[in-house]
Motif scaffolding. Structure first.
Motif, short mmCIF file in Angstrom:
data_model
loop_
_atom_site.label_atom_id
_atom_site.label_comp_id
_atom_site.label_asym_id
_atom_site.label_seq_id
_atom_site.Cartn_x
_atom_site.Cartn_y
_atom_site.Cartn_z
N TYR A 1 0.84 -1.24 -0.15
CA TYR A 1 0.09 -0.07 0.02
C TYR A 1 0.85 1.45 0.21
N GLN A 2 0.40 2.20 -0.70
CA GLN A 2 0.94 3.57 -0.49
C GLN A 2 0.85 4.14 0.84
N SER A 3 -0.40 4.02 1.18
CA SER A 3 -0.94 4.47 2.52
C SER A 3 -1.39 3.32 3.34
N MET A 4 -0.45 2.86 4.38
CA MET A 4 -0.95 1.31 5.00
C MET A 4 -1.81 1.51 6.14
N PRO A 5 -2.59 0.69 6.57
CA PRO A 5 -3.62 0.99 7.51
C PRO A 5 -2.77 1.09 8.74
N GLY A 6 -3.26 2.03 9.55
CA GLY A 6 -2.44 2.74 10.75
C GLY A 6 -2.83 1.68 12.03
N LEU A 7 -4.00 1.57 12.40
CA LEU A 7 -4.26 0.67 13.74
C LEU A 7 -4.96 -0.68 13.30
N GLN A 8 -4.79 -1.59 13.94
CA GLN A 8 -5.33 -2.62 13.79
C GLN A 8 -6.38 -3.42 15.03
N LEU A 9 -7.27 -3.68 14.90
CA LEU A 9 -8.35 -4.22 16.18
C LEU A 9 -8.45 -5.59 15.80
N LEU A 10 -8.45 -6.60 16.96
CA LEU A 10 -8.73 -7.84 16.72
C LEU A 10 -9.48 -8.36 18.08
N HIS A 11 -10.85 -8.57 17.74
CA HIS A 11 -11.77 -9.16 18.57
C HIS A 11 -11.99 -10.52 18.72
N CYS A 12 -11.66 -10.91 20.08
CA CYS A 12 -11.83 -12.39 20.14
C CYS A 12 -13.33 -12.66 20.36
N VAL A 13 -14.11 -13.55 19.41
CA VAL A 13 -15.31 -13.79 19.47
C VAL A 13 -15.48 -15.03 20.13
N GLU A 14 -14.49 -15.98 19.86
CA GLU A 14 -14.80 -17.31 20.53
C GLU A 14 -13.16 -18.06 20.56
N PHE A 15 -13.15 -18.53 21.86
CA PHE A 15 -11.54 -19.05 22.11
C PHE A 15 -12.15 -20.46 23.03
N GLY A 16 -12.38 -21.64 22.58
CA GLY A 16 -12.89 -22.65 23.42
C GLY A 16 -11.75 -23.09 24.35
N ASP A 17 -12.05 -23.75 25.48
CA ASP A 17 -11.27 -24.21 26.63
C ASP A 17 -10.41 -25.43 26.11
N ASP A 18 -10.92 -26.17 25.10
CA ASP A 18 -10.19 -27.25 24.56
C ASP A 18 -9.36 -27.08 23.46
N ILE A 19 -8.82 -25.92 23.32
CA ILE A 19 -7.91 -25.59 22.42
C ILE A 19 -6.61 -25.37 23.04
N VAL A 20 -5.42 -25.95 22.56
CA VAL A 20 -4.21 -25.95 23.05
C VAL A 20 -3.27 -25.09 22.21
N GLY A 21 -2.91 -23.93 22.56
CA GLY A 21 -2.16 -23.02 21.77
C GLY A 21 -3.00 -21.79 21.25
N GLY A 22 -2.47 -21.17 20.19
CA GLY A 22 -3.33 -20.18 19.60
C GLY A 22 -3.14 -18.97 20.05
N GLU A 23 -1.85 -18.60 20.94
CA GLU A 23 -1.56 -17.38 21.63
C GLU A 23 -1.30 -16.19 20.62
N SER A 24 -1.80 -15.08 20.92
CA SER A 24 -1.43 -13.88 19.82
C SER A 24 -0.09 -13.46 20.51
N THR A 25 0.74 -12.93 19.43
CA THR A 25 2.20 -12.44 19.83
C THR A 25 2.44 -11.14 19.08
#
Length: 252
Positions: A1-25
């Protein structure tokens, strides 16, 4: 992009207890660039002076842009590598074919691999790296490799998102990733076993412009202050109250 997106938003809608891993970094790529300049000036110069190719190809999109991975403040002496770092462009999934002279390819890949190690502390970056493009003189010693990896190990932020949380970060400075994840099941003997996940982790994201966001923030802040305290008698005091911490002392 010539003008890159400035801010990113990530909304956690679902994250099951039976999931191993998947951490955001998250890792600060501008801080990493500062450190690269200190420990490997030659690699730093290469990433400042060599244009990389960035592409995005979709059915309804065709973007192509050439820019270096590290951008310095313009100045009278463009050979001065101690100028302020003002941007880092790093997005491996959107990189295209290099458009540089053949004699520059080897030094580019050496610098690229060095910086990649500073930005990604996942073992696969090292274990699966292809060194075939580097000559023996460009290969890293174990001591040098450890020096690059030290930054990512010490400065990578990691968190397992909770449902309802929204992660907001500067898309031009912070590099976002996630850990791999599996699905935990209980077998007939009551023991947990891990299989590849097929769902139950849902992150919804969007991008917003920095200028519009800061403008709206300042307007809300001004209205809130006027409602609670009234308009400050000192114009300078009013300006200072609108400083959102981006380095500007007075905001007109």
């Amino acid at each position: 992009y010539q003008s890159m997106p400035g801010l990113q938003l990530l909304h956690c809608v679902e994250f099951g207890d039976d999931i191993v891993g998947g951490e955001s970094t998250l890792v600060d790529c501008m801080a990493a660039a500062h450190e690269l300049r200190r420990i490997s000036p030659d690699h730093f110069r290469t990433l400042v002076t060599t244009p990389a190719t960035f592409v995005k190809q979709r059915d309804s999109a065709c973007y192509t842009y050439l820019r270096p991975h590290i951008v310095l403040q313009e100045g009278l002496d463009m050979n001065n590598m101690n100028r302020e770092i003002v941007a880092v462009n790093w997005s491996p999934p959107f990189e295209g074919p290099l458009c540089i002279p053949q004699e520059s390819v080897e030094s580019y890949y050496a610098a690229y691999y060095a910086f990649e190690r500073m930005l990604d502390n996942h073992s696969s970056v090292v274990d699966g790296m292809d060194d075939s493009k580097l000559s023996s003189s460009q290969l890293f010693t174990p001591e040098k490799l450890e020096e690059y990896l030290k930054f990512s190990r010490e400065y990578t932020w990691e968190r397992r998102s909770q449902v309802g949380e929204v992660l907001v970060f500067n898309n031009r400075r912070m590099l976002h990733g996630r850990r791999g994840f599996t699905f935990k099941e209980i077998d007939e003997e009551g023991q947990h076993r891990e299989q590849q996940i097929r769902g139950d982790r849902h992150m919804r994201g969007c991008y917003i412009d920095i200028d519009d966001t800061l403008s709206r923030y300042r307007v809300f802040q001004r209205r809130r202050q006027e409602q609670q305290q009234g308009y400050p008698e000192s114009c300078e005091q009013h300006y200072l109250s609108l400083n959102v911490g981006n380095g500007t002392i007075l905001i007109p």
